[in-house]
Design a protein around this motif. Structure first.
Motif, PDB file in Angstrom:
ATOM      1  N   ASP A 143      16.854  48.615  23.320  1.00 44.28           N
ATOM      2  CA  ASP A 143      16.033  48.592  24.142  1.00 44.28           C
ATOM      3  C   ASP A 143      16.221  47.188  24.746  1.00 44.28           C
ATOM      4  OD1 ASP A 143      13.929  50.737  23.877  1.00 44.28           O
ATOM      5  OD2 ASP A 143      13.457  49.941  21.916  1.00 44.28           O
ATOM      6  N   PHE A 144      15.412  46.978  26.019  1.00 44.51           N
ATOM      7  CA  PHE A 144      15.642  45.647  26.765  1.00 44.51           C
ATOM      8  C   PHE A 144      14.375  45.130  26.980  1.00 44.51           C
ATOM      9  CE2 PHE A 144      16.049  43.782  30.861  1.00 44.51           C
ATOM     10  CZ  PHE A 144      17.390  43.061  30.686  1.00 44.51           C
TER      11      PHE A 144
ATOM     12  N   PHE B 292      13.569  35.575  31.215  1.00 44.04           N
ATOM     13  CA  PHE B 292      12.979  36.350  32.512  1.00 44.04           C
ATOM     14  C   PHE B 292      13.676  37.596  32.853  1.00 44.04           C
ATOM     15  CE2 PHE B 292      13.452  36.579  37.180  1.00 44.04           C
ATOM     16  CZ  PHE B 292      12.372  37.314  37.739  1.00 44.04           C
ATOM     17  N   THR B 293      15.075  37.214  32.865  1.00 46.19           N
ATOM     18  CA  THR B 293      16.089  38.280  33.386  1.00 46.19           C
ATOM     19  C   THR B 293      16.239  39.464  32.155  1.00 46.19           C
ATOM     20  OG1 THR B 293      17.798  37.191  32.308  1.00 46.19           O
ATOM     21  CG2 THR B 293      17.573  36.849  34.696  1.00 46.19           C
ATOM     22  N   HIS B 294      15.453  39.219  30.876  1.00 48.95           N
ATOM     23  CA  HIS B 294      15.838  40.369  29.916  1.00 48.95           C
ATOM     24  C   HIS B 294      14.350  40.990  29.695  1.00 48.95           C
ATOM     25  CE1 HIS B 294      19.335  38.067  28.660  1.00 48.95           C
ATOM     26  NE2 HIS B 294      19.762  39.238  28.138  1.00 48.95           N
ATOM     27  N   ALA B 295      13.251  40.666  30.723  1.00 48.47           N
ATOM     28  CA  ALA B 295      12.175  41.194  30.601  1.00 48.47           C
ATOM     29  C   ALA B 295      12.122  42.702  30.948  1.00 48.47           C
ATOM     30  CB  ALA B 295      11.071  40.268  31.361  1.00 48.47           C
ATOM     31  N   ASN B 296      11.187  43.373  30.474  1.00 44.57           N
ATOM     32  CA  ASN B 296      11.147  44.792  30.599  1.00 44.57           C
ATOM     33  C   ASN B 296       9.803  45.154  31.537  1.00 44.57           C
ATOM     34  OD1 ASN B 296      11.179  47.525  30.503  1.00 44.57           O
ATOM     35  ND2 ASN B 296       9.653  47.832  28.945  1.00 44.57           N
ATOM     36  N   PHE B 297      10.132  44.439  32.999  1.00 42.63           N
ATOM     37  CA  PHE B 297       9.522  44.605  33.983  1.00 42.63           C
ATOM     38  C   PHE B 297      10.194  44.349  35.153  1.00 42.63           C
ATOM     39  CE2 PHE B 297       9.170  40.278  34.538  1.00 42.63           C
ATOM     40  CZ  PHE B 297       8.685  39.840  35.643  1.00 42.63           C
TER      41      PHE B 297
ATOM     42  N   HIS C 196      19.945  42.241  35.903  1.00 43.28           N
ATOM     43  CA  HIS C 196      20.594  41.950  34.642  1.00 43.28           C
ATOM     44  C   HIS C 196      20.569  43.254  33.840  1.00 43.28           C
ATOM     45  CE1 HIS C 196      22.504  39.466  31.471  1.00 43.28           C
ATOM     46  NE2 HIS C 196      21.742  39.907  30.951  1.00 43.28           N
ATOM     47  N   ARG C 197      19.498  44.080  33.667  1.00 47.86           N
ATOM     48  CA  ARG C 197      19.289  45.199  33.149  1.00 47.86           C
ATOM     49  C   ARG C 197      20.824  46.044  33.299  1.00 47.86           C
ATOM     50  NH1 ARG C 197      14.758  46.580  35.025  1.00 47.86           N
ATOM     51  NH2 ARG C 197      13.448  45.430  33.503  1.00 47.86           N
ATOM     52  N   ILE C 198      21.271  46.161  34.503  1.00 45.21           N
ATOM     53  CA  ILE C 198      22.481  47.052  34.723  1.00 45.21           C
ATOM     54  C   ILE C 198      23.557  46.376  33.895  1.00 45.21           C
ATOM     55  CG2 ILE C 198      24.222  47.467  36.332  1.00 45.21           C
ATOM     56  CD1 ILE C 198      22.055  46.872  38.609  1.00 45.21           C
ATOM     57  N   HIS C 199      23.534  45.114  33.454  1.00 37.34           N
ATOM     58  CA  HIS C 199      24.492  44.571  32.606  1.00 37.34           C
ATOM     59  C   HIS C 199      24.235  44.974  31.280  1.00 37.34           C
ATOM     60  CE1 HIS C 199      27.263  41.418  31.009  1.00 37.34           C
ATOM     61  NE2 HIS C 199      26.219  41.233  30.088  1.00 37.34           N
ATOM     62  N   HIS C 200      22.979  45.546  30.888  1.00 32.20           N
ATOM     63  CA  HIS C 200      22.928  46.031  29.260  1.00 32.20           C
ATOM     64  C   HIS C 200      23.175  47.665  29.381  1.00 32.20           C
ATOM     65  CE1 HIS C 200      21.685  42.549  26.972  1.00 32.20           C
ATOM     66  NE2 HIS C 200      21.614  42.083  28.131  1.00 32.20           N
ATOM     67  N   SER C 201      23.707  48.227  30.319  1.00 35.33           N
ATOM     68  CA  SER C 201      23.967  49.626  30.505  1.00 35.33           C
ATOM     69  C   SER C 201      25.151  49.841  29.442  1.00 35.33           C
ATOM     70  CB  SER C 201      24.197  50.246  31.851  1.00 35.33           C
ATOM     71  OG  SER C 201      24.976  51.389  31.733  1.00 35.33           O
ATOM     72  N   ASP C 202      25.157  51.173  29.027  1.00 40.96           N
ATOM     73  CA  ASP C 202      26.276  51.378  28.038  1.00 40.96           C
ATOM     74  C   ASP C 202      27.346  51.931  28.724  1.00 40.96           C
ATOM     75  OD1 ASP C 202      25.526  54.036  28.709  1.00 40.96           O
ATOM     76  OD2 ASP C 202      25.586  54.742  26.857  1.00 40.96           O
ATOM     77  N   ARG C 203      27.372  52.141  30.247  1.00 33.84           N
ATOM     78  CA  ARG C 203      28.551  52.448  30.914  1.00 33.84           C
ATOM     79  C   ARG C 203      29.479  51.026  30.969  1.00 33.84           C
ATOM     80  NH1 ARG C 203      28.222  53.666  36.317  1.00 33.84           N
ATOM     81  NH2 ARG C 203      30.103  54.989  35.940  1.00 33.84           N
ATOM     82  N   GLU C 204      30.880  51.215  30.799  1.00 33.29           N
ATOM     83  CA  GLU C 204      31.520  49.813  30.597  1.00 33.29           C
ATOM     84  C   GLU C 204      31.495  49.230  32.007  1.00 33.29           C
ATOM     85  OE1 GLU C 204      35.852  48.587  28.854  1.00 33.29           O
ATOM     86  OE2 GLU C 204      35.165  50.903  28.961  1.00 33.29           O
TER      87      GLU C 204
ATOM     88  N   GLY D 252      22.483  49.668  25.694  1.00 34.53           N
ATOM     89  CA  GLY D 252      23.218  49.474  24.274  1.00 34.53           C
ATOM     90  C   GLY D 252      24.678  49.730  24.468  1.00 34.53           C
ATOM     91  N   LEU D 253      25.063  50.162  23.372  1.00 34.04           N
ATOM     92  CA  LEU D 253      26.391  50.404  23.054  1.00 34.04           C
ATOM     93  C   LEU D 253      26.669  51.929  22.720  1.00 34.04           C
ATOM     94  CD1 LEU D 253      27.769  46.963  21.596  1.00 34.04           C
ATOM     95  CD2 LEU D 253      27.910  47.777  24.136  1.00 34.04           C
ATOM     96  N   LYS D 254      27.697  52.564  23.371  1.00 32.04           N
ATOM     97  CA  LYS D 254      27.856  53.855  22.925  1.00 32.04           C
ATOM     98  C   LYS D 254      28.481  53.843  21.515  1.00 32.04           C
ATOM     99  CE  LYS D 254      29.539  55.572  27.565  1.00 32.04           C
ATOM    100  NZ  LYS D 254      28.370  56.178  27.712  1.00 32.04           N
ATOM    101  N   GLU D 255      28.856  53.120  20.810  1.00 34.31           N
ATOM    102  CA  GLU D 255      29.484  52.882  19.495  1.00 34.31           C
ATOM    103  C   GLU D 255      28.148  52.919  18.419  1.00 34.31           C
ATOM    104  OE1 GLU D 255      30.240  51.090  21.885  1.00 34.31           O
ATOM    105  OE2 GLU D 255      32.448  50.036  21.600  1.00 34.31           O
ATOM    106  N   TRP D 256      27.150  52.426  18.963  1.00 35.04           N
ATOM    107  CA  TRP D 256      25.791  52.225  17.894  1.00 35.04           C
ATOM    108  C   TRP D 256      24.672  52.889  18.679  1.00 35.04           C
ATOM    109  CZ3 TRP D 256      29.832  48.332  18.130  1.00 35.04           C
ATOM    110  CH2 TRP D 256      30.322  48.215  17.007  1.00 35.04           C
ATOM    111  N   GLU D 257      24.329  53.969  18.557  1.00 35.13           N
ATOM    112  CA  GLU D 257      23.242  54.745  18.998  1.00 35.13           C
ATOM    113  C   GLU D 257      22.203  54.831  18.271  1.00 35.13           C
ATOM    114  OE1 GLU D 257      24.901  57.726  21.324  1.00 35.13           O
ATOM    115  OE2 GLU D 257      25.350  56.608  22.938  1.00 35.13           O
ATOM    116  N   GLY D 258      22.167  54.546  17.032  1.00 35.81           N
ATOM    117  CA  GLY D 258      21.071  54.829  15.762  1.00 35.81           C
ATOM    118  C   GLY D 258      20.255  53.599  15.687  1.00 35.81           C
TER     119      GLY D 258
END
Length: 273
Positions: A134-135, A182-187, A207-215, A250-256
């Motif tokens: 989550d972000f 601020f840049t990590h807020a979910n709004f 910044h939310r784009i930076h936390h996408s699981d697409r490399e 998140g990261l594709k390696e850990w989705e649980g």
């Protein structure tokens, strides 16, 4: 040593309590904004995630106080007393030293962030931050203690090399912390506002784009305060392929659900996966 730099105007106004109060208020305001106007639905249990992320923050804070009792501001004061660093050895106006410190520290943190994605050992530590599925505002506090220690070593080295004014370092520290929340807020800001603000400052949607699981998206938008560095060095990405609500965080390696656990988060850098 230049007298007007060594004197450190405004040093008396530096107070860790003031800094913590500002950050606490920012956290509360942003948490309320997330609750009222969330961009994304939660993937994991909020109580467990918040416990883990805030526990990491508490461990990080305790470790920094033990290892670096005076931290960045103390490094600036020590450099001034010893006459070390650029602005303690040249006849620069105080205002120039102040502004340059803010800009160069922001650049230093951009470069550090870039390195944590490119240097394998640093990425092992930094993936604790990116493994959050989550972000929200607590993601800003989710860093492995070892990464925090290395980060502080880097920042103190830059501060001492610059001979940075202590007040400028204090302003940067507090401003950077608030910007990270601020840049990590979910709004999200209204789209028109977001486009305008992004011309200068990093927004949550950027910044939310930076936390996408697409490399390709993870390796973009490294800035925290200014968008200048991403634009200058070609790492700026305006929008994610799946959009703000469609992207997977998140990261594709850990989705649980293990990523929301404190023990897993502390051990993650030492796994081979």
């Amino acid at each position: 040593m230049t007298d007007h730099i060594a004197a450190m105007p405004g040093t008396d106004s530096i107070s860790p309590t003031i800094g913590l109060a500002i950050m606490a208020i920012a956290f509360a305001v942003l948490a309320l904004a997330e609750w009222l106007l969330p961009v994304r639905d939660r993937e994991q249990s909020q109580p467990r995630r918040w416990f883990t992320n805030l526990s990491l923050f508490a461990l990080d804070t305790l470790l920094i106080r033990l290892v670096f009792p005076l931290a960045m501001v103390g490094g600036a004061l020590w450099a001034a007393e010893a006459g070390w660093g650029l602005f303690n050895t040249i006849a620069a106006p105080y205002w120039l030293a102040f502004v340059a410190t803010l800009l160069l520290l922001d650049l230093a943190l951009y470069l550090q962030h870039w390195a944590t994605h490119r240097v394998p050992l640093l990425w092992r530590l930094h993936r604790v931050h990116h493994s959050d599925r989550d972000f929200d505002v607590t993601t800003a506090a989710r860093f492995h203690p070892v990464e925090i220690v290395l980060s502080m070593l880097w920042k103190m080295g830059v501060v001492i090399a610059l001979g940075a004014p202590a007040l400028a370092v204090f302003v940067f520290e507090v401003g950077f912390a608030v910007a990270t929340l601020f840049t990590h807020a979910n709004f999200a800001l209204p789209e028109r506002w977001d486009r305008g603000v992004r011309k200068l400052l990093v927004t949550p949607s950027m910044h939310r784009i930076h936390h996408s699981d697409r490399e390709v998206e993870t390796n973009s938008n490294y800035g925290t305060v200014l968008t200048l560095w991403d634009r200058l060095f070609g790492t700026y990405v305006a929008s994610g392929r799946e959009g703000q609500r469609g992207m997977t965080i998140g990261l594709k390696e850990w989705e649980g659900d293990q990523t929301s656990r404190l023990g897993f988060s502390l051990w993650l850098p030492f796994t081979r996966r």
